[in-house]
Design an enzyme around this catalytic site. Structure first.
Site, PDB file in Angstrom:
ATOM      1  N   GLY A 133       0.647  -5.135   1.116  1.00 32.88           N
ATOM      2  CA  GLY A 133      -0.346  -5.293   0.342  1.00 32.88           C
ATOM      3  C   GLY A 133       0.329  -5.914  -1.134  1.00 32.88           C
ATOM      4  O   GLY A 133      -0.667  -6.449  -1.986  1.00 32.88           O
ATOM      5  N   GLU A 177       3.731  -5.466   7.482  1.00 37.85           N
ATOM      6  CA  GLU A 177       2.915  -4.460   8.265  1.00 37.85           C
ATOM      7  C   GLU A 177       3.045  -4.227   9.529  1.00 37.85           C
ATOM      8  O   GLU A 177       2.937  -3.094  10.130  1.00 37.85           O
ATOM      9  CB  GLU A 177       1.464  -4.865   7.935  1.00 37.85           C
ATOM     10  CG  GLU A 177       0.889  -4.662   6.383  1.00 37.85           C
ATOM     11  CD  GLU A 177       1.320  -5.824   5.423  1.00 37.85           C
ATOM     12  OE1 GLU A 177       2.039  -6.814   5.753  1.00 37.85           O
ATOM     13  OE2 GLU A 177       0.627  -5.947   4.616  1.00 37.85           O
ATOM     14  N   ALA A 202       0.825  -1.261  -0.057  1.00 38.51           N
ATOM     15  CA  ALA A 202      -0.048  -0.020   0.073  1.00 38.51           C
ATOM     16  C   ALA A 202       1.011   1.408   0.071  1.00 38.51           C
ATOM     17  O   ALA A 202       2.050   1.255   0.420  1.00 38.51           O
ATOM     18  CB  ALA A 202      -0.968  -0.115   1.340  1.00 38.51           C
ATOM     19  N   GLU A 261      -0.090  -9.300  -0.764  1.00 38.19           N
ATOM     20  CA  GLU A 261      -1.640  -9.750  -0.627  1.00 38.19           C
ATOM     21  C   GLU A 261      -1.999  -9.843  -1.968  1.00 38.19           C
ATOM     22  O   GLU A 261      -3.144 -10.648  -2.213  1.00 38.19           O
ATOM     23  CB  GLU A 261      -2.071  -8.751   0.370  1.00 38.19           C
ATOM     24  CG  GLU A 261      -1.724  -8.873   1.866  1.00 38.19           C
ATOM     25  CD  GLU A 261      -2.423  -7.822   2.834  1.00 38.19           C
ATOM     26  OE1 GLU A 261      -2.046  -6.665   2.618  1.00 38.19           O
ATOM     27  OE2 GLU A 261      -3.123  -8.281   3.676  1.00 38.19           O
TER      28      GLU A 261
HETATM   29  C1  LIG Z   1      -8.372  -0.039   7.103  1.00 37.29           C
HETATM   30  C2  LIG Z   1      -7.882   0.454   6.081  1.00 37.29           C
HETATM   31  C3  LIG Z   1      -7.195  -0.817   5.269  1.00 37.29           C
HETATM   32  C4  LIG Z   1      -6.115  -0.519   4.342  1.00 37.29           C
HETATM   33  C5  LIG Z   1      -5.301  -1.358   3.944  1.00 37.29           C
HETATM   34  C6  LIG Z   1      -3.984  -1.063   3.827  1.00 37.29           C
HETATM   35  C7  LIG Z   1      -3.013  -2.335   3.840  1.00 37.29           C
HETATM   36  C8  LIG Z   1      -1.880  -1.919   4.193  1.00 37.29           C
HETATM   37  C9  LIG Z   1      -0.763  -2.941   4.090  1.00 37.29           C
HETATM   38  C10 LIG Z   1       0.370  -2.403   3.257  1.00 37.29           C
HETATM   39  O1  LIG Z   1       0.953  -2.771   2.296  1.00 37.29           O
HETATM   40  S1  LIG Z   1       1.507  -1.465   4.397  1.00 37.29           S
HETATM   41  C11 LIG Z   1       2.994  -1.161   3.253  1.00 37.29           C
HETATM   42  C12 LIG Z   1       3.818  -2.591   3.308  1.00 37.29           C
HETATM   43  N1  LIG Z   1       4.909  -2.277   2.484  1.00 37.29           N
HETATM   44  C13 LIG Z   1       6.191  -2.095   3.072  1.00 37.29           C
HETATM   45  O2  LIG Z   1       6.174  -1.859   4.533  1.00 37.29           O
HETATM   46  C14 LIG Z   1       7.329  -1.671   2.379  1.00 37.29           C
HETATM   47  C15 LIG Z   1       8.093  -0.761   2.586  1.00 37.29           C
HETATM   48  N2  LIG Z   1       9.152  -0.180   1.813  1.00 37.29           N
HETATM   49  C16 LIG Z   1      10.286  -0.878   1.816  1.00 37.29           C
HETATM   50  O3  LIG Z   1      10.550  -1.803   2.801  1.00 37.29           O
HETATM   51  C17 LIG Z   1      11.620  -0.458   1.104  1.00 37.29           C
HETATM   52  O4  LIG Z   1      11.098   0.695   0.635  1.00 37.29           O
HETATM   53  C18 LIG Z   1      11.673  -1.550  -0.329  1.00 37.29           C
HETATM   54  C19 LIG Z   1      10.433  -1.626  -1.003  1.00 37.29           C
HETATM   55  C20 LIG Z   1      12.142  -2.730   0.302  1.00 37.29           C
HETATM   56  C21 LIG Z   1      12.645  -0.722  -1.047  1.00 37.29           C
HETATM   57  O5  LIG Z   1      13.831  -0.283  -0.440  1.00 37.29           O
HETATM   58  P1  LIG Z   1      14.889   0.390  -1.102  1.00 37.29           P
HETATM   59  O6  LIG Z   1      16.218   0.445  -0.096  1.00 37.29           O
HETATM   60  O7  LIG Z   1      15.313   0.094  -2.326  1.00 37.29           O
HETATM   61  O8  LIG Z   1      14.529   1.874  -1.092  1.00 37.29           O
HETATM   62  P2  LIG Z   1      13.770   2.953  -0.105  1.00 37.29           P
HETATM   63  O9  LIG Z   1      14.955   4.047   0.054  1.00 37.29           O
HETATM   64  O10 LIG Z   1      13.353   2.156   0.831  1.00 37.29           O
HETATM   65  O11 LIG Z   1      12.427   3.599  -0.816  1.00 37.29           O
HETATM   66  C22 LIG Z   1      12.506   4.318  -2.007  1.00 37.29           C
HETATM   67  C23 LIG Z   1      11.403   5.302  -1.888  1.00 37.29           C
HETATM   68  O12 LIG Z   1      10.025   4.490  -2.036  1.00 37.29           O
HETATM   69  C24 LIG Z   1       9.639   4.848  -0.947  1.00 37.29           C
HETATM   70  N3  LIG Z   1       8.763   3.726  -0.507  1.00 37.29           N
HETATM   71  C25 LIG Z   1       8.873   2.496  -0.174  1.00 37.29           C
HETATM   72  N4  LIG Z   1       8.006   1.745  -0.077  1.00 37.29           N
HETATM   73  C26 LIG Z   1       6.625   2.546  -0.080  1.00 37.29           C
HETATM   74  C27 LIG Z   1       5.428   2.467  -0.026  1.00 37.29           C
HETATM   75  N5  LIG Z   1       4.921   1.279   0.596  1.00 37.29           N
HETATM   76  N6  LIG Z   1       4.492   3.237   0.073  1.00 37.29           N
HETATM   77  C28 LIG Z   1       5.091   4.821  -0.227  1.00 37.29           C
HETATM   78  N7  LIG Z   1       6.323   4.803  -0.475  1.00 37.29           N
HETATM   79  C29 LIG Z   1       7.160   3.935  -0.321  1.00 37.29           C
HETATM   80  C30 LIG Z   1      10.331   5.274   0.056  1.00 37.29           C
HETATM   81  O13 LIG Z   1       9.901   6.046   1.023  1.00 37.29           O
HETATM   82  C31 LIG Z   1      11.511   5.995  -0.717  1.00 37.29           C
HETATM   83  O14 LIG Z   1      11.001   7.223  -0.947  1.00 37.29           O
HETATM   84  P3  LIG Z   1      11.816   8.663  -0.887  1.00 37.29           P
HETATM   85  O15 LIG Z   1      10.956   9.612  -1.412  1.00 37.29           O
HETATM   86  O16 LIG Z   1      12.861   8.264  -1.909  1.00 37.29           O
HETATM   87  O17 LIG Z   1      12.452   8.578   0.534  1.00 37.29           O
END
Ligand SMILES: CCCCCC/C=C/CC(=O)SCCNC(=O)CCNC(=O)[C@H](O)C(C)(C)COP(=O)(O)OP(=O)(O)OC[C@H]1O[C@@H](n2cnc3c(N)ncnc32)[C@H](O)[C@@H]1OP(=O)(O)O
Length: 716
Positions: free
Chosen positions: A100, A123, A61, A103
């Site tokens: 997500g 998460e 997400a 998922e």
């Molecule tokens: C009742 C409501 C129901 C809603 C249901 C909602 C469900 C939610 C479930 C979810 O999916 S929560 C999100 C789960 N995902 C994560 O936790 C992944 C998070 N990201 C990472 O672990 C890492 O970023 C990566 C994907 C492994 C990549 O690592 P890398 O070292 O290559 O790059 P980064 O510097 O970490 O990231 C680059 C850039 O991307 C942004 N970013 C990464 N993931 C997300 C994301 N999921 N959403 C938004 N932005 C994301 C990160 O912040 C960096 O951005 P920047 O601007 O360069 O700082």
């Protein structure tokens, strides 16, 4: 967004587009919904592949959207609709399938991944649970036990492990999208019922209740006070005991509670803080994106005590060749024996092959002449460090970066004795250096952007969270620790016991209270520093005011009594002999405190848990504001990352500055004023805090901008 294309042979390809990680933003979700509809309606399409642009399936997400109202199609119905499609749908996973993203893949009927892909449901680390069906589908696919592990830890797994667990159907070293396309063509028309995870029973061990109870007590112990791990176990209990639809209802309920909790906000803030600190900037204007780092392949470490050994291992694990130097023969012999074993253990823990033969041991400082970077880790004594730096400056070839692992001594002074002060920075590791994530990279006014960029880059290669900080006594972490420790000692003088103080802090979420922590690190560490500062030692009068400030001689007296902590079996607590780990209250300490109070005419009073927390934490936070004011840290995120990654600040509370924002700056100011005393300067509210309150207490995300404006107008 998501694009739709029809490939030859009746396969529809849906590609997620949202760089950099194809997070499921409202536009991407809308794109998927539209594309799935198209695939369903197109009679020529017999099967579907979902993939992500630029070799990344999906990072989950879009976390940035969590702060605002949820727009666009909701995730859960979108995922259900994919599972219900009556044409085979495969996820082609390259790069990442997280949260997500996984998922979404679990809703597909087949999952095919590249061998370098990484999968997981992280998460829990964001204060949430896999709330798009992940808590109900994953256990049905891989069994309750394995799902409990993945979901409560949030750990990422390799494609190989995911294949073994049964998350994936196939793994390839070549193109995962091509393989998925070929695969779905081959299964078009086959029945899909057994591929819909929501219809399957959840494989559970016979002693399911005892397993769930065991995991619950483990997560409660591991992450004190954190809501998400507990909610994850509850959701998995539902998966094990309820039909899918009821399990989903439970998942939704738990998710709604977590989603609106302060803990989720704190953990999401912590996620972004970790990324913000990587984008460092210096007062000179040098920044992460305008400075070039050197790639280090050969380094040296001087001094092979506990810190030096850990640093050698951390460097070696990245594949860097290390010259490990120790001039004391006995220490060298011990390090040569111990370090390879440490390296092997740590490599095993990280599931890496042990890098062969990258460390060479030496007692001769001349042997560092060919390296590109040196990290000095000798005893914390300025005159010794000055000697080492002078020597290094003459031995190393021109251009070698000279770094010090000092935990608070003056980097400028060290730079001044070298031929190239611009190439000197602090690299302050935290013990054990090969395990702890934090690295303070300390720059002085003469440190070059290249030196800072190289140290930050090297930290990243070692898997550290590097934070660039200015030079001042104690830098950021230890400077803030000082008023915290000081208040803890004052609380003992006033009537608290070590256990009372520790319990308040542990209840707040620290893995260890301040006195248990002091016992672990050794009380003599601070004693030595206080002696150097002329605060204690022969000839210093034993009063409760020193150098014009309130001072507690309690920790000095503990050291004088030979109570140095765990290593002597006695400190603020008693242990089962030297090196013992289980802390028990010690009647000796209670008598010692009573005698001390009587000697100084102090009357013990009862102290509330609230007062303990306010005095310890607000004193620490106030110093954080002073640090921001002095531009030693670039923003509150830097301080918070330091405390979360280096000092055990509970991650679900975001960090000290985030916590201040949550408590309310007005309240912090009011309580500091209340506890403030003329001879305790640490409790005098910082000018920055006052100005923030006067400006209406803007949220923590706005402080950086506020500080910069105030600085331009010379208000700080
Ligand atoms: C009742 C409501 C129901 C809603 C249901 C909602 C469900 C939610 C479930 C979810 O999916 S929560 C999100 C789960 N995902 C994560 O936790 C992944 C998070 N990201 C990472 O672990 C890492 O970023 C990566 C994907 C492994 C990549 O690592 P890398 O070292 O290559 O790059 P980064 O510097 O970490 O990231 C680059 C850039 O991307 C942004 N970013 C990464 N993931 C997300 C994301 N999921 N959403 C938004 N932005 C994301 C990160 O912040 C960096 O951005 P920047 O601007 O360069 O700082």
């Amino acid at each position: 967004m998501a694009t739709y294309s029809r490939l030859p042979g009746s396969v529809a390809l849906i590609t997620l587009h949202n760089p950099p990680v194809n997070a499921l933003s409202a536009a991407v979700r809308q794109g998927i919904v539209d594309a799935v509809q198209r695939a369903l309606k197109d009679p020529k399409v017999t099967s579907v592949v979902i993939c992500g642009q630029n070799g990344k399936f999906c990072g989950g997400a879009d976390i940035r959207e969590f702060a605002g109202p949820m727009l666009g199609p909701p995730l859960v119905p979108m995922i259900h609709a994919i599972e219900a499609v009556d044409k085979p749908v495969a996820a082609a996973i390259e790069g990442v399938a997280l949260g997500g993203g996984l998922e979404l893949a679990l809703a597909c009927h087949y999952r095919i991944a590249h061998s370098k892909a990484v999968l997981g449901l992280p998460e829990v680390t964001l204060g949430l649970l896999p709330g798009a069906g992940g808590s109900q589908r994953l256990p049905r696919l891989i069994g309750l036990t394995a799902a409990l592990d993945l979901i409560t830890t949030g750990r990422h797994v390799s494609a190989a492990e995911a294949l073994k667990l049964g998350v994936l159907d196939q793994v390839t070293d070549s193109n995962a999208v091509d393989l998925a396309v070929e695969f779905v063509r081959s299964v078009a028309g086959q029945p899909l019922d057994s591929r819909r995870l929501s219809t399957l029973p959840c494989p559970c061990p016979p002693d399911v209740d005892s397993l769930l109870d065991k995991v619950m007590s483990k997560v409660r112990q591991r992450s004190r006070g954190a809501l998400a791990p507990v909610a994850c176990v509850r959701a998995l209990r539902a998966a094990a005991s309820l039909p899918y639809a009821q399990g989903m209802e439970k998942e939704r309920e738990l998710m709604a509670t977590l989603f609106n909790s302060g803990q989720a906000r704190a953990l999401q803030y912590a996620f972004f803080s970790q990324r913000v600190v990587g984008k460092w900037s210096l007062p000179s204007g040098a920044r992460w994106d305008n400075s070039t780092a050197r790639i280090i392949s050969k380094a040296a470490v001087i001094g092979l005590g506990t810190m030096g050994r850990g640093i050698v291992v951390a460097l070696a694990l990245t594949g860097i060749s290390v010259v490990a130097v120790e001039t004391q023969e006995k220490q060298l012999a011990e390090a040569s024996r111990v370090v390879p074993a440490m390296l092997q253990r740590e490599a095993g823990r990280r599931r890496l092959a042990t890098p062969p033969g990258v460390i060479s041991f030496s007692s001769n400082l001349q042997d560092v002449s060919e390296v590109e970077l040196v990290i000095e880790a000798v005893f914390e004594d300025m005159s010794l460090k000055l000697q080492v730096f002078k020597h290094l400056s003459s031995v190393c070839r021109p251009g070698t970066l000279l770094c010090s692992n000092t935990s608070g001594l003056d980097i400028d002074q060290l730079a001044a004795v070298t031929q190239s002060p611009g190439l000197v920075v602090g690299m302050h590791f935290f013990a054990p250096a090969h395990v702890m994530k934090l690295l303070e990279v300390v720059y002085g006014p003469r440190s070059s952007p290249e030196a800072v960029a190289t140290a930050m880059q090297l930290g990243k290669r070692m898997g550290k969270v590097g934070v660039a900080v200015g030079n001042c006594p104690g830098f950021v972490g230890n400077r803030m620790l000082k008023p915290y420790l000081e208040q803890a000692n004052f609380l003992l003088e006033e009537g608290a016991t070590p256990r009372q103080v520790d319990e308040a802090l542990e209840e707040f979420g620290f893995p260890m209270g301040v006195f248990r922590m002091s016992d672990l690190s050794g009380l003599d560490v601070g004693w030595r520093i206080r002696k150097e500062a002329g605060l204690t030692g022969p000839g210093v009068e034993s009063t409760r005011t020193r150098q014009g400030r309130r001072y507690s001689p309690l920790p000095d007296q503990m050291c004088e009594a030979g109570r140095l902590g765990q290593k002597t079996g006695k400190g603020w607590y008693q242990y089962d002999g030297p090196g013992g780990r289980v802390a028990r209250s010690d009647p000796w300490v209670h008598i010692f405190l009573e005698t001390y109070r009587a000697e100084h005419g102090l009357v013990a009073r009862s102290i509330t848990l609230e007062e303990i927390l306010e005095r310890c934490l607000y004193a620490l936070i106030n110093e954080g504001f002073n640090i921001l004011q002095d531009a030693v840290a670039a923003g509150p995120e830097d301080i918070d990352a330091i405390y979360v990654f280096g000092y055990g600040w509970p991650r679900h509370r975001g960090g000290p500055m985030f916590h201040a924002d949550q408590v309310g700056l007005g309240r912090i100011l009011q309580r500091l004023n209340q506890h403030s005393h003329p001879d305790v300067p640490h409790l005098k509210p910082s000018t920055l805090l006052r100005r923030l309150v006067a400006a209406g207490s803007p949220p923590v995300q706005k402080w950086r901008e506020f500080i910069n404006k105030e600085r331009v107008h010379s208000q700080l």
